[in-house]
Motif scaffolding. Sequence first.
Motif: not given
Length: 64
Positions: A9, A30, A35-36, A38
Motif C-alpha cells: 500500500i 497500480l 494494492r492501493a 492512499c
Amino acid sequence: ISEHIKGGIVYLDAGVAESFQFIGAYPVLLELGARAVCSLENMSVLDAVSSRFICSQGVFLCLQ
C-alpha cells in the motif's frame, strides 16, 4: 523502492500526491502492483504500528 511496490500500500504526502496527480503517475503505481494508493495524512494509527515501512522522499510504502 519500485521493487517493493508489488502487493504493498503506497502512502503519499500531500506534495507528492499533487505531483503524481499533475503528471498522471497513479496508474503507474497500480501497474507496478500496488494494492492501493492512499493519503499519508489520513493513515490510521493501526497502519502505522502494525506494518513495516520503506520511506523515500515523501512516499511511504507499507509492506504486507
